[in-house]
Scaffold this motif. Structure first.
Motif, PDB file in Angstrom:
ATOM      1  N   VAL A 111       0.867  -1.191   0.000  1.00 28.79           N
ATOM      2  CA  VAL A 111       0.000   0.000   0.000  1.00 28.79           C
ATOM      3  C   VAL A 111       0.896   1.230   0.000  1.00 28.79           C
ATOM      4  O   VAL A 111       1.640   1.480   0.955  1.00 28.79           O
ATOM      5  N   LYS A 112       0.838   2.024  -1.069  1.00 29.51           N
ATOM      6  CA  LYS A 112       1.821   3.087  -1.283  1.00 29.51           C
ATOM      7  C   LYS A 112       1.607   4.319  -0.411  1.00 29.51           C
ATOM      8  O   LYS A 112       2.544   4.851   0.157  1.00 29.51           O
ATOM      9  N   ASP A 113       0.394   4.797  -0.329  1.00 30.70           N
ATOM     10  CA  ASP A 113       0.128   6.041   0.391  1.00 30.70           C
ATOM     11  C   ASP A 113      -0.815   5.751   1.565  1.00 30.70           C
ATOM     12  O   ASP A 113      -2.013   5.989   1.484  1.00 30.70           O
ATOM     13  N   LYS A 114      -0.237   5.243   2.640  1.00 29.89           N
ATOM     14  CA  LYS A 114      -1.056   4.824   3.786  1.00 29.89           C
ATOM     15  C   LYS A 114      -1.765   6.005   4.432  1.00 29.89           C
ATOM     16  O   LYS A 114      -2.888   5.864   4.940  1.00 29.89           O
ATOM     17  N   GLN A 115      -1.147   7.166   4.444  1.00 31.90           N
ATOM     18  CA  GLN A 115      -1.789   8.331   5.056  1.00 31.90           C
ATOM     19  C   GLN A 115      -3.015   8.767   4.252  1.00 31.90           C
ATOM     20  O   GLN A 115      -4.008   9.210   4.821  1.00 31.90           O
ATOM     21  N   ARG A 116      -2.943   8.644   2.929  1.00 33.77           N
ATOM     22  CA  ARG A 116      -4.107   8.975   2.112  1.00 33.77           C
ATOM     23  C   ARG A 116      -5.230   7.979   2.367  1.00 33.77           C
ATOM     24  O   ARG A 116      -6.411   8.360   2.456  1.00 33.77           O
ATOM     25  N   VAL A 117      -4.879   6.698   2.497  1.00 31.76           N
ATOM     26  CA  VAL A 117      -5.883   5.692   2.843  1.00 31.76           C
ATOM     27  C   VAL A 117      -6.535   6.052   4.175  1.00 31.76           C
ATOM     28  O   VAL A 117      -7.768   5.995   4.321  1.00 31.76           O
ATOM     29  N   TYR A 118      -5.717   6.437   5.143  1.00 31.66           N
ATOM     30  CA  TYR A 118      -6.254   6.803   6.461  1.00 31.66           C
ATOM     31  C   TYR A 118      -7.175   8.018   6.364  1.00 31.66           C
ATOM     32  O   TYR A 118      -8.242   8.057   6.991  1.00 31.66           O
ATOM     33  N   ALA A 119      -6.767   9.013   5.581  1.00 28.34           N
ATOM     34  CA  ALA A 119      -7.564  10.240   5.468  1.00 28.34           C
ATOM     35  C   ALA A 119      -8.950   9.952   4.904  1.00 28.34           C
ATOM     36  O   ALA A 119      -9.943  10.551   5.329  1.00 28.34           O
ATOM     37  N   LEU A 120      -9.036   9.017   3.954  1.00 23.38           N
ATOM     38  CA  LEU A 120     -10.323   8.712   3.330  1.00 23.38           C
ATOM     39  C   LEU A 120     -11.134   7.681   4.099  1.00 23.38           C
ATOM     40  O   LEU A 120     -12.352   7.823   4.268  1.00 23.38           O
ATOM     41  N   SER A 121     -10.453   6.621   4.547  1.00 23.16           N
ATOM     42  CA  SER A 121     -11.177   5.490   5.141  1.00 23.16           C
ATOM     43  C   SER A 121     -11.309   5.579   6.648  1.00 23.16           C
ATOM     44  O   SER A 121     -12.075   4.820   7.247  1.00 23.16           O
ATOM     45  N   GLY A 122     -10.523   6.451   7.287  1.00 19.94           N
ATOM     46  CA  GLY A 122     -10.616   6.601   8.735  1.00 19.94           C
ATOM     47  C   GLY A 122      -9.887   5.538   9.522  1.00 19.94           C
ATOM     48  O   GLY A 122     -10.013   5.467  10.740  1.00 19.94           O
ATOM     49  N   ARG A 123      -9.097   4.696   8.860  1.00 22.98           N
ATOM     50  CA  ARG A 123      -8.313   3.689   9.557  1.00 22.98           C
ATOM     51  C   ARG A 123      -7.020   3.422   8.776  1.00 22.98           C
ATOM     52  O   ARG A 123      -6.994   3.454   7.540  1.00 22.98           O
ATOM     53  N   TYR A 124      -5.951   3.174   9.546  1.00 20.87           N
ATOM     54  CA  TYR A 124      -4.657   2.879   8.943  1.00 20.87           C
ATOM     55  C   TYR A 124      -4.710   1.484   8.339  1.00 20.87           C
ATOM     56  O   TYR A 124      -5.210   0.548   8.965  1.00 20.87           O
ATOM     57  N   PRO A 125      -4.239   1.298   7.109  1.00 18.68           N
ATOM     58  CA  PRO A 125      -4.442   0.017   6.416  1.00 18.68           C
ATOM     59  C   PRO A 125      -3.623  -1.130   7.004  1.00 18.68           C
ATOM     60  O   PRO A 125      -2.400  -1.085   7.044  1.00 18.68           O
ATOM     61  N   THR A 126      -4.329  -2.163   7.464  1.00 18.20           N
ATOM     62  CA  THR A 126      -3.703  -3.399   7.931  1.00 18.20           C
ATOM     63  C   THR A 126      -4.529  -4.581   7.421  1.00 18.20           C
ATOM     64  O   THR A 126      -5.626  -4.410   6.885  1.00 18.20           O
ATOM     65  N   SER A 127      -4.013  -5.779   7.643  1.00 16.41           N
ATOM     66  CA  SER A 127      -4.692  -6.990   7.176  1.00 16.41           C
ATOM     67  C   SER A 127      -5.972  -7.277   7.924  1.00 16.41           C
ATOM     68  O   SER A 127      -6.720  -8.184   7.554  1.00 16.41           O
ATOM     69  N   LEU A 128      -6.274  -6.521   8.981  1.00 16.50           N
ATOM     70  CA  LEU A 128      -7.549  -6.682   9.665  1.00 16.50           C
ATOM     71  C   LEU A 128      -8.718  -6.375   8.732  1.00 16.50           C
ATOM     72  O   LEU A 128      -9.776  -7.004   8.811  1.00 16.50           O
ATOM     73  N   PHE A 129      -8.525  -5.431   7.821  1.00 16.12           N
ATOM     74  CA  PHE A 129      -9.637  -4.880   7.053  1.00 16.12           C
ATOM     75  C   PHE A 129      -9.851  -5.621   5.732  1.00 16.12           C
ATOM     76  O   PHE A 129      -8.967  -6.277   5.194  1.00 16.12           O
ATOM     77  N   SER A 130     -11.061  -5.467   5.199  1.00 12.99           N
ATOM     78  CA  SER A 130     -11.537  -6.312   4.110  1.00 12.99           C
ATOM     79  C   SER A 130     -10.713  -6.198   2.839  1.00 12.99           C
ATOM     80  O   SER A 130     -10.502  -7.199   2.134  1.00 12.99           O
ATOM     81  N   ALA A 131     -10.249  -5.003   2.479  1.00 14.75           N
ATOM     82  CA  ALA A 131      -9.529  -4.833   1.213  1.00 14.75           C
ATOM     83  C   ALA A 131      -8.312  -5.738   1.153  1.00 14.75           C
ATOM     84  O   ALA A 131      -8.038  -6.375   0.119  1.00 14.75           O
ATOM     85  N   LEU A 132      -7.566  -5.828   2.246  1.00 12.96           N
ATOM     86  CA  LEU A 132      -6.369  -6.661   2.230  1.00 12.96           C
ATOM     87  C   LEU A 132      -6.711  -8.145   2.313  1.00 12.96           C
ATOM     88  O   LEU A 132      -5.922  -8.988   1.871  1.00 12.96           O
ATOM     89  N   LYS A 133      -7.861  -8.495   2.860  1.00 10.00           N
ATOM     90  CA  LYS A 133      -8.308  -9.896   2.770  1.00 10.00           C
ATOM     91  C   LYS A 133      -8.541 -10.254   1.303  1.00 10.00           C
ATOM     92  O   LYS A 133      -8.156 -11.346   0.834  1.00 10.00           O
ATOM     93  N   LEU A 134      -9.186  -9.341   0.566  1.00 14.07           N
ATOM     94  CA  LEU A 134      -9.424  -9.573  -0.850  1.00 14.07           C
ATOM     95  C   LEU A 134      -8.114  -9.685  -1.620  1.00 14.07           C
ATOM     96  O   LEU A 134      -7.955 -10.553  -2.496  1.00 14.07           O
ATOM     97  N   VAL A 135      -7.164  -8.807  -1.312  1.00 10.54           N
ATOM     98  CA  VAL A 135      -5.846  -8.872  -1.951  1.00 10.54           C
ATOM     99  C   VAL A 135      -5.192 -10.218  -1.676  1.00 10.54           C
ATOM    100  O   VAL A 135      -4.596 -10.842  -2.568  1.00 10.54           O
ATOM    101  N   GLY A 136      -5.299 -10.705  -0.447  1.00  7.62           N
ATOM    102  CA  GLY A 136      -4.719 -12.000  -0.100  1.00  7.62           C
ATOM    103  C   GLY A 136      -5.309 -13.136  -0.914  1.00  7.62           C
ATOM    104  O   GLY A 136      -4.592 -14.049  -1.352  1.00  7.62           O
ATOM    105  N   VAL A 137      -6.630 -13.105  -1.139  1.00  6.83           N
ATOM    106  CA  VAL A 137      -7.260 -14.131  -1.979  1.00  6.83           C
ATOM    107  C   VAL A 137      -6.762 -14.006  -3.417  1.00  6.83           C
ATOM    108  O   VAL A 137      -6.394 -14.997  -4.059  1.00  6.83           O
TER     109      VAL A 137
END
Length: 478
Positions: A111-137
């Motif tokens: 994930v290249k711009d984690k701060q931008r992800v945080y600004a939009l989604s309200g959470r810092y990107p980790t594998s807890l969240f659905s998008a990275l589960k999808l990436v893992g699949v």
């Protein structure tokens, strides 16, 4: 008797409850959710959606049998946040990925711009969240990914199974990393960051609205009234808040498997240090600012099974009240927002040789103290993001059945702790309130409040310092 049926899929167990129109719980049936280790990843588990659906129907039959005369006019669902179910091209359920599945962990660094992800989604990107589960699949289970045409949160999937209608509720969408929380919409920019096509995303739907009629094939089995409907529910934390009915701007501690500490807000606020989460609530305008103390209630439950396997919680409370339990300090993996990483080694620390005063209540008290101190630390983090001057906090969830814990929290926060008398089933009650809002409009009259006033014994400061020192020491070991 008109009734509501609420399906609640937590991290540890599945529950089906029947309530009356006023939100009073008539019956609850529960079973553990069955998870399977996924050998394609080092830290991944999944569940079979078809197996879970059969379990839900079995629990519903049991709950309805314990509520004779109930005729269900509305059905809704709530579930663990971050958990999803993948759907195939023909709407078939492919695989369930719970919140504790971390199949996307090795791709977090992509994930290249984690701060931008945080600004939009309200959470810092980790594998807890659905998008990275999808990436893992996508990255490690290509045949499964090629069959995937979309996904739903677990509660939205339950409602899809009940109605045949797909929709993603806003509080659940907040947990995906693909949703613009301030804009209240899916974000193409976020999808592009994870190289996920927007065609995977279903239509957004609002909590407390009618999704559609119950499928006719389920009507007889689920004791449905003529014209019974499926109502859009929401994330379990948000429905617990609904069941608690706090005031605008209040702080709420939701004590379940984990312990979110929540601030209700009327505007989108994020923490510059990215320590907190911001999500949509279940109404049209509200947000929740959150710091989470992590696995707390589950720790207490497991230690009760060790030290008090055959005794009730009232016996524990009696022993805590009758003895000086401050013989040891515990650090059990609770999370603190201000810490850069979690504690990975924990345990109990006490003086040796072992004192005759050390008993089983000492270990339980140390566990409750660890939970209360972690809540205090996260409470202070929230206050640093948005100041909080009220003289009280609300509390709900099964973990709050310990009065000793409520007293510790009140003293450490120097705030009154307020609870509704139905606090143990707040998520289910919230589901009933959602159904009532959809069918009748307005709110159900709130139930009585129990209050614990803050008292700070003289040992608090010393014991708190000892807890922090022990936590720092175990962090170095881990």
């Amino acid at each position: 008797m008109e009734a509501y049926l609420i399906i609640d899929i937590g991290t540890g167990n599945a529950r089906v409850a029947v309530t009356n129109r006023k939100g009073a719980v008539l019956s609850i049936a529960r079973e553990d959710v069955h998870y399977v280790k996924d050998e394609h990843y080092p830290d991944s588990i999944y569940f079979d959606p078809d197996e879970l659906w059969e379990q839900i129907l079995r629990l519903a039959r049991r709950a309805l049998a314990e509520a004779p005369g109930a005729e269900v006019v509305a059905f809704t669902a709530t579930s663990q946040r971050e958990g999803i179910v993948l759907l195939g091209r023909n709407g078939e359920s492919l695989i369930g990925l719970p919140n504790i599945d971390h199949r996307g962990r090795q791709w977090e660094g992509d994930v290249k711009d984690k701060q931008r992800v945080y600004a939009l989604s309200g959470r810092y990107p980790t594998s807890l969240f659905s998008a990275l589960k999808l990436v893992g699949v996508r990255e490690a289970r290509r045949p499964l990914w090629e069959r995937t045409a979309g996904f739903l949160s677990i509660s939205d999937w339950v409602q899809y199974k009940l109605s045949g209608v797909r929709g993603y509720e806003h509080s659940q969408a907040s947990e995906t990393l693909l949703y613009d929380v301030a804009g209240k919409q899916w974000s193409r920019e976020l999808c592009d960051m994870f190289s996920l096509d927007t065609s995977l995303l279903p239509e957004l739907v609002s909590s407390g609205t009618v999704l559609g009629p119950l499928l006719s094939s389920l009507a007889a089995e689920l004791a449905a009234a003529a014209g019974a409907v499926v109502v859009v529910g929401g994330a379990d934390t948000q429905l617990a808040i609904e069941g608690t009915q706090p005031g605008a701007g209040d702080m709420v501690i939701v004590s379940g498997t984990t312990t979110p500490i929540i601030r209700l807000l009327d505007k989108y606020i994020i923490d510059k240090a990215a320590r907190t989460w911001t999500s949509r609530h279940t109404d049209e305008r509200s947000f929740i600012l959150e710091a989470n103390a992590g696995v707390t209630g589950l720790n207490y439950q497991r230690l009760k099974e060790i030290f008090y396997p055959n005794e009730s919680y009232s016996i524990i409370e009696q022993e805590l009240a009758d003895t000086d339990c401050r013989q040891c300090v515990a650090v059990l993996g609770s999370l603190i927002a201000d810490e850069p990483s979690p504690v990975t080694r924990g345990g109990f620390l006490f003086n040796v040789p072992v004192s005759h005063e050390l008993n089983r209540a000492s270990f339980v008290w140390a566990t409750l103290w660890d939970i209360a101190c972690s809540i205090r630390e996260n409470f202070l983090t929230l206050c640093s993001v948005e100041s909080y001057a009220s003289d009280h906090v609300w509390a709900c969830g099964g973990g709050m059945q310990s009065r000793a814990l409520r007293e510790l929290i009140a003293g450490l926060l120097n705030k009154k702790v307020l609870m509704r008398c139905n606090y143990k089933d707040s998520t289910v009650v919230g589901g009933a309130y959602i159904c009532h809002r959809a069918l009748h409009g307005g709110a159900i009259a709130p139930v009585e409040i129990e209050e614990v006033a803050p008292v700070e014994p003289p040992y608090f400061a010393e014991q708190y310092a000892s807890w922090k020192q022990t936590r720092a020491g175990l962090r170095k070991i881990g």
